[in-house]
Design a protein around this motif. Structure first.
Motif, PDB file in Angstrom:
ATOM      1  N   GLU A  29       1.124  -1.197   0.286  1.00 28.18           N
ATOM      2  CA  GLU A  29      -0.058  -0.119   0.031  1.00 28.18           C
ATOM      3  C   GLU A  29       0.699   1.073  -0.101  1.00 28.18           C
ATOM      4  OE1 GLU A  29      -2.895   0.187   3.194  1.00 28.18           O
ATOM      5  OE2 GLU A  29      -3.282  -2.105   3.082  1.00 28.18           O
ATOM      6  N   LYS A  30       0.362   2.351  -0.652  1.00 29.01           N
ATOM      7  CA  LYS A  30       1.197   3.609  -0.535  1.00 29.01           C
ATOM      8  C   LYS A  30       1.536   3.828   0.811  1.00 29.01           C
ATOM      9  CE  LYS A  30      -0.578   5.562  -4.781  1.00 29.01           C
ATOM     10  NZ  LYS A  30      -1.105   6.765  -5.241  1.00 29.01           N
ATOM     11  N   LYS A  31       0.550   3.866   1.811  1.00 24.28           N
ATOM     12  CA  LYS A  31       0.907   4.330   3.273  1.00 24.28           C
ATOM     13  C   LYS A  31       2.028   3.523   3.901  1.00 24.28           C
ATOM     14  CE  LYS A  31      -1.083   4.437   7.803  1.00 24.28           C
ATOM     15  NZ  LYS A  31      -2.380   4.237   8.678  1.00 24.28           N
ATOM     16  N   GLU A  32       2.226   2.287   3.339  1.00 22.85           N
ATOM     17  CA  GLU A  32       3.399   1.587   3.896  1.00 22.85           C
ATOM     18  C   GLU A  32       4.567   1.706   3.444  1.00 22.85           C
ATOM     19  OE1 GLU A  32       4.155  -3.493   4.216  1.00 22.85           O
ATOM     20  OE2 GLU A  32       2.572  -2.802   2.996  1.00 22.85           O
ATOM     21  N   LYS A  33       4.476   1.892   2.064  1.00 21.87           N
ATOM     22  CA  LYS A  33       5.598   2.275   1.490  1.00 21.87           C
ATOM     23  C   LYS A  33       6.096   3.697   1.900  1.00 21.87           C
ATOM     24  CE  LYS A  33       4.551   0.543  -3.252  1.00 21.87           C
ATOM     25  NZ  LYS A  33       4.215   0.818  -4.633  1.00 21.87           N
ATOM     26  N   TRP A  34       5.391   4.739   2.215  1.00 22.63           N
ATOM     27  CA  TRP A  34       5.718   6.204   2.596  1.00 22.63           C
ATOM     28  C   TRP A  34       6.405   5.919   4.042  1.00 22.63           C
ATOM     29  CZ3 TRP A  34       7.665   9.395  -0.380  1.00 22.63           C
ATOM     30  CH2 TRP A  34       6.940   9.529  -1.919  1.00 22.63           C
ATOM     31  N   ILE A  35       5.877   5.020   4.840  1.00 26.63           N
ATOM     32  CA  ILE A  35       6.330   4.852   6.272  1.00 26.63           C
ATOM     33  C   ILE A  35       7.600   4.016   5.970  1.00 26.63           C
ATOM     34  CG2 ILE A  35       6.026   3.380   8.216  1.00 26.63           C
ATOM     35  CD1 ILE A  35       2.810   3.884   7.993  1.00 26.63           C
ATOM     36  N   PHE A  36       7.867   3.238   5.277  1.00 26.96           N
ATOM     37  CA  PHE A  36       9.000   2.651   4.963  1.00 26.96           C
ATOM     38  C   PHE A  36      10.241   3.578   4.617  1.00 26.96           C
ATOM     39  CE2 PHE A  36      12.359   0.184   2.819  1.00 26.96           C
ATOM     40  CZ  PHE A  36      12.495  -0.971   3.291  1.00 26.96           C
ATOM     41  N   ILE A  37       9.941   4.477   3.666  1.00 25.54           N
ATOM     42  CA  ILE A  37      10.784   5.462   3.193  1.00 25.54           C
ATOM     43  C   ILE A  37      11.048   6.565   4.127  1.00 25.54           C
ATOM     44  CG2 ILE A  37      11.065   7.336   1.596  1.00 25.54           C
ATOM     45  CD1 ILE A  37       9.310   5.504  -0.408  1.00 25.54           C
ATOM     46  N   ILE A  38      10.281   7.121   4.767  1.00 25.53           N
ATOM     47  CA  ILE A  38      10.494   7.911   5.781  1.00 25.53           C
ATOM     48  C   ILE A  38      11.218   7.402   6.988  1.00 25.53           C
ATOM     49  CG2 ILE A  38       9.184   9.525   7.681  1.00 25.53           C
ATOM     50  CD1 ILE A  38       7.086   9.708   5.529  1.00 25.53           C
ATOM     51  N   VAL A  39      11.032   6.135   7.321  1.00 22.93           N
ATOM     52  CA  VAL A  39      11.632   5.592   8.482  1.00 22.93           C
ATOM     53  C   VAL A  39      13.138   5.271   8.003  1.00 22.93           C
ATOM     54  CG1 VAL A  39      11.980   3.558   9.930  1.00 22.93           C
ATOM     55  CG2 VAL A  39       9.667   4.759   9.872  1.00 22.93           C
ATOM     56  N   GLY A  40      12.983   4.731   6.943  1.00 23.10           N
ATOM     57  CA  GLY A  40      14.499   4.397   6.180  1.00 23.10           C
ATOM     58  C   GLY A  40      15.392   5.796   6.193  1.00 23.10           C
ATOM     59  N   VAL A  41      14.738   6.691   5.627  1.00 22.55           N
ATOM     60  CA  VAL A  41      15.570   8.046   5.495  1.00 22.55           C
ATOM     61  C   VAL A  41      16.052   8.726   6.857  1.00 22.55           C
ATOM     62  CG1 VAL A  41      15.607  10.357   4.641  1.00 22.55           C
ATOM     63  CG2 VAL A  41      14.773   8.608   3.177  1.00 22.55           C
ATOM     64  N   ALA A  42      15.003   8.754   7.951  1.00 25.49           N
ATOM     65  CA  ALA A  42      15.464   9.045   9.093  1.00 25.49           C
ATOM     66  C   ALA A  42      16.390   8.482   9.711  1.00 25.49           C
ATOM     67  CB  ALA A  42      14.183   8.924  10.110  1.00 25.49           C
ATOM     68  N   VAL A  43      16.494   7.210   9.451  1.00 21.42           N
ATOM     69  CA  VAL A  43      17.656   6.027  10.140  1.00 21.42           C
ATOM     70  C   VAL A  43      18.949   6.391   9.615  1.00 21.42           C
ATOM     71  CG1 VAL A  43      18.511   3.977  10.427  1.00 21.42           C
ATOM     72  CG2 VAL A  43      15.983   4.425  11.025  1.00 21.42           C
ATOM     73  N   MET A  44      18.672   6.857   8.174  1.00 24.55           N
ATOM     74  CA  MET A  44      19.958   7.320   7.507  1.00 24.55           C
ATOM     75  C   MET A  44      20.368   8.564   7.990  1.00 24.55           C
ATOM     76  SD  MET A  44      20.834   4.790   5.435  1.00 24.55           S
ATOM     77  CE  MET A  44      20.232   3.154   5.181  1.00 24.55           C
ATOM     78  N   TYR A  45      19.742   9.673   8.380  1.00 23.61           N
ATOM     79  CA  TYR A  45      19.990  10.895   8.683  1.00 23.61           C
ATOM     80  C   TYR A  45      20.710  10.858  10.003  1.00 23.61           C
ATOM     81  CZ  TYR A  45      19.856  15.828   9.946  1.00 23.61           C
ATOM     82  OH  TYR A  45      20.184  16.872  10.406  1.00 23.61           O
ATOM     83  N   MET A  46      19.978   9.937  11.036  1.00 23.41           N
ATOM     84  CA  MET A  46      20.451   9.957  12.234  1.00 23.41           C
ATOM     85  C   MET A  46      21.884   9.394  12.131  1.00 23.41           C
ATOM     86  SD  MET A  46      17.123   9.033  14.804  1.00 23.41           S
ATOM     87  CE  MET A  46      16.606   7.444  13.838  1.00 23.41           C
ATOM     88  N   LEU A  47      21.990   8.068  11.576  1.00 25.70           N
ATOM     89  CA  LEU A  47      23.474   7.580  11.445  1.00 25.70           C
ATOM     90  C   LEU A  47      24.419   8.593  10.876  1.00 25.70           C
ATOM     91  CD1 LEU A  47      22.505   4.072  10.085  1.00 25.70           C
ATOM     92  CD2 LEU A  47      23.100   4.653  12.489  1.00 25.70           C
ATOM     93  N   VAL A  48      24.118   9.226   9.773  1.00 25.03           N
ATOM     94  CA  VAL A  48      25.133  10.053   9.192  1.00 25.03           C
ATOM     95  C   VAL A  48      25.560  11.294  10.224  1.00 25.03           C
ATOM     96  CG1 VAL A  48      25.461  11.804   7.267  1.00 25.03           C
ATOM     97  CG2 VAL A  48      24.743   9.326   7.056  1.00 25.03           C
ATOM     98  N   THR A  49      24.558  11.910  10.768  1.00 20.09           N
ATOM     99  CA  THR A  49      24.687  12.749  11.717  1.00 20.09           C
ATOM    100  C   THR A  49      25.412  12.357  13.009  1.00 20.09           C
ATOM    101  OG1 THR A  49      22.403  13.893  11.242  1.00 20.09           O
ATOM    102  CG2 THR A  49      23.508  14.564  13.309  1.00 20.09           C
ATOM    103  N   ALA A  50      25.239  11.158  13.630  1.00 17.96           N
ATOM    104  CA  ALA A  50      25.919  10.599  14.721  1.00 17.96           C
ATOM    105  C   ALA A  50      27.428  10.483  13.985  1.00 17.96           C
ATOM    106  CB  ALA A  50      25.470   9.292  15.181  1.00 17.96           C
ATOM    107  N   ILE A  51      27.755   9.746  13.081  1.00 18.53           N
ATOM    108  CA  ILE A  51      29.157   9.760  12.297  1.00 18.53           C
ATOM    109  C   ILE A  51      29.778  10.993  12.225  1.00 18.53           C
ATOM    110  CG2 ILE A  51      30.315   8.896  10.453  1.00 18.53           C
ATOM    111  CD1 ILE A  51      29.253   6.390  12.526  1.00 18.53           C
ATOM    112  N   TYR A  52      29.175  12.146  11.763  1.00 20.50           N
ATOM    113  CA  TYR A  52      29.607  13.174  11.412  1.00 20.50           C
ATOM    114  C   TYR A  52      30.031  13.979  13.075  1.00 20.50           C
ATOM    115  CZ  TYR A  52      30.422  18.070  10.223  1.00 20.50           C
ATOM    116  OH  TYR A  52      30.991  19.343   9.820  1.00 20.50           O
ATOM    117  N   TRP A  53      29.141  13.693  14.047  1.00 25.28           N
ATOM    118  CA  TRP A  53      29.309  14.521  15.193  1.00 25.28           C
ATOM    119  C   TRP A  53      30.602  13.279  15.806  1.00 25.28           C
ATOM    120  CZ3 TRP A  53      29.370  12.152  20.075  1.00 25.28           C
ATOM    121  CH2 TRP A  53      29.435  12.809  21.054  1.00 25.28           C
TER     122      TRP A  53
END
Length: 142
Positions: A29-53
């Motif tokens: 479903e579209k809702k499931e796809k967007w949840i997957f994408i938002i969570v995935g990108v958020a996790v990537m953002y947190m990981l890259v920010t942590a590595i940068y820090w």
């Protein structure tokens, strides 16, 4: 020049979202796809920010630090997302429709986690080197 960089970052983000969306398949479903994408990108953002820090915690760049941090972070998040999220989405989709067993899904997720860990280690080294180079340039001018 900065506008060109922002446009490139935008294009990379669009590609990451597009590939992940497509690899989730038409059964999701579209809702499931967007949840997957938002969570995935958020996790990537947190990981890259942590590595940068972690890589720059002992380096004080002064006023330009936040701009450099934002550019570097926003440039590497979609790159990591393009490498990790589409294969994870494809495996998740196959497991959901019954083409892939839970053990194989687990093994693929572990493999992708190892690949992501290697990428993050490389980024840690790169971030530290680039920030040290920037600091050297700043100190040589002053």
């Amino acid at each position: 020049m900065i506008l060109f960089i922002y446009i490139c970052i935008l294009v990379l983000n669009i590609l990451a979202i597009f590939f992940t969306y497509r690899f989730l398949g038409e059964d999701s479903e579209k809702k499931e796809k967007w949840i997957f994408i938002i969570v995935g990108v958020a996790v990537m953002y947190m990981l890259v920010t942590a590595i940068y820090w972690l890589s720059t915690k002992d380096i004080n760049l002064g006023e330009g630090a936040s701009t450099a941090k934002n550019l570097i972070t926003f440039a590497f998040v979609p790159v990591n997302a393009i490498v990790i999220l589409p294969p994870l989405a494809r495996s998740y989709n196959y497991a959901k429709i019954g083409k892939l067993g839970k053990d194989k899904l687990k093994n693929r997720a572990i493999l992708l986690a190892v690949i992501l860990l290697i990428i993050l280690i490389i980024e840690y080294i790169y971030f530290k080197n680039i920030q040290t180079g920037i600091l050297n340039i700043i100190s040589s001018k002053g």
